[in-house]
Design a protein around this motif. Structure first.
Motif, mmCIF file in Angstrom:
data_model
loop_
_atom_site.group_PDB
_atom_site.id
_atom_site.type_symbol
_atom_site.label_atom_id
_atom_site.label_comp_id
_atom_site.label_asym_id
_atom_site.label_seq_id
_atom_site.Cartn_x
_atom_site.Cartn_y
_atom_site.Cartn_z
ATOM 1 N N PHE B 15 0.833 -1.208 0.000
ATOM 2 C CA PHE B 15 0.000 0.000 0.000
ATOM 3 C C PHE B 15 0.869 1.260 0.000
ATOM 4 O O PHE B 15 0.651 2.183 -0.777
ATOM 5 N N ASN B 16 1.852 1.271 0.884
ATOM 6 C CA ASN B 16 2.726 2.436 0.972
ATOM 7 C C ASN B 16 3.616 2.561 -0.254
ATOM 8 O O ASN B 16 3.827 3.663 -0.767
ATOM 9 N N VAL B 18 3.101 1.709 -3.242
ATOM 10 C CA VAL B 18 2.350 2.071 -4.432
ATOM 11 C C VAL B 18 1.668 3.440 -4.331
ATOM 12 O O VAL B 18 1.100 3.949 -5.291
ATOM 13 N N ALA B 19 1.769 4.037 -3.174
ATOM 14 C CA ALA B 19 1.144 5.348 -2.986
ATOM 15 C C ALA B 19 1.873 6.412 -3.810
ATOM 16 O O ALA B 19 1.317 7.452 -4.137
ATOM 17 N N GLU B 20 3.101 6.153 -4.140
ATOM 18 C CA GLU B 20 3.904 7.092 -4.927
ATOM 19 C C GLU B 20 3.622 6.905 -6.426
ATOM 20 O O GLU B 20 3.830 5.822 -6.979
ATOM 21 N N PRO B 21 3.167 7.965 -7.091
ATOM 22 C CA PRO B 21 2.785 7.885 -8.508
ATOM 23 C C PRO B 21 3.910 7.371 -9.412
ATOM 24 O O PRO B 21 3.658 6.575 -10.324
ATOM 25 N N ARG B 24 4.071 3.711 -9.362
ATOM 26 C CA ARG B 24 2.994 3.069 -10.137
ATOM 27 C C ARG B 24 3.346 3.118 -11.617
ATOM 28 O O ARG B 24 3.120 2.151 -12.352
ATOM 29 N N LEU B 27 5.710 0.356 -12.410
ATOM 30 C CA LEU B 27 5.018 -0.930 -12.494
ATOM 31 C C LEU B 27 4.238 -1.030 -13.798
ATOM 32 O O LEU B 27 4.194 -2.095 -14.424
ATOM 33 N N ASP B 28 3.636 0.063 -14.203
ATOM 34 C CA ASP B 28 2.859 0.038 -15.445
ATOM 35 C C ASP B 28 3.761 -0.287 -16.635
ATOM 36 O O ASP B 28 3.358 -1.008 -17.549
#
Lengths: 122, 122
Positions: B15-16, B18-21, B24, B27-28
């Motif tokens: 959760f923490n 992935v909170a950073e854009p 993300r 990962l994308d």
DNA sequence: TTGACATATTCCTATATGGGTATATGATTG
DNA sequence: CAATCATATACCCATATAGGAATATGTCAA
């Protein structure tokens, strides 16, 4: 003139707001129905100011709404604000869901038939 | 003896992390296949050290794996580590999905029939 | 009006960043 | 071995917390 950016604010978006475990707990309780602050304080075993502060964060990203009722404020969940998280993480479901393994089989199958159809190399 | 807790570490859980854009975004990109660091640097337009630091965080929570290949390190997505997020947010899908509205209709129906069956009040 | 209740806000403190820059570590090539 | 390429770390700096304690704000009851 912003030169330094330490870390995104928790109020920046739902992702940040929900990164805090306590706030997820609050939402989990609210999922069972709207509650005044003191109910949350008792159920979570936290100090009242902390709960109010977490609720403020959740409010600012729109995950909860407030309604005044006498001298208490009743908080209600607005799960819709969590949709962006669901939409994002959904794309990774393939990694653990068996359903997608099945889908992959189908896709590979389709692809083979396609290649058999026309002799297109590359 | 820990007296102060500022904020949960980004490495505390998915959760923490992935909170950073930016993370993300990383990962994308990795969702499209494994990539060496420099590829990510180019695609994201970030400085190399920042990318390496973000990758470290993602590594520590298990969302990505590394493989050494010559002098480069190839990062690969491990979407399974995102399952907890999916599992949690899934419970709120009711708030925006029409599917659940239909389900609610069915449940209300069942409940009514149940109440009609035995005259149990409350 | 005064006091009890329910919440929100303000202060204070230690900490965990995230970006920028410079540097260390390792592998590859000439 | 020296120069280069690919990454990871180390430092520095400003910022946004999260918890604890005290206080402010607002409402309701006697």
């Amino acid at each position: 003139m912003i030169a330094f950016m330490a870390r995104a604010a928790t109020t920046a978006d739902a992702f940040n707001a929900v990164a805090e475990p306590r706030r997820r707990q609050i939402l989990d309780v609210l999922a069972g129905g709207e509650r005044p602050v003191n109910d949350l304080v008792r159920q979570l075993g936290l100090a009242q100011p902390q709960v109010s502060k977490h609720l403020r964060v959740l409010r600012e990203v729109g995950v909860v709404n407030v309604r005044e009722e006498g001298r208490m404020r009743v908080y209600r969940l607005n799960g819709h604000a969590l949709k962006p998280i669901h939409d994002w993480v959904k794309n990774y479901e393939r990694s653990w869901s068996d359903r997608f393994d099945q889908l992959d089989v189908v896709l590979v199958d389709l692809r083979q038939k396609e290649e058999e159809g026309d002799g297109n190399d590359e």
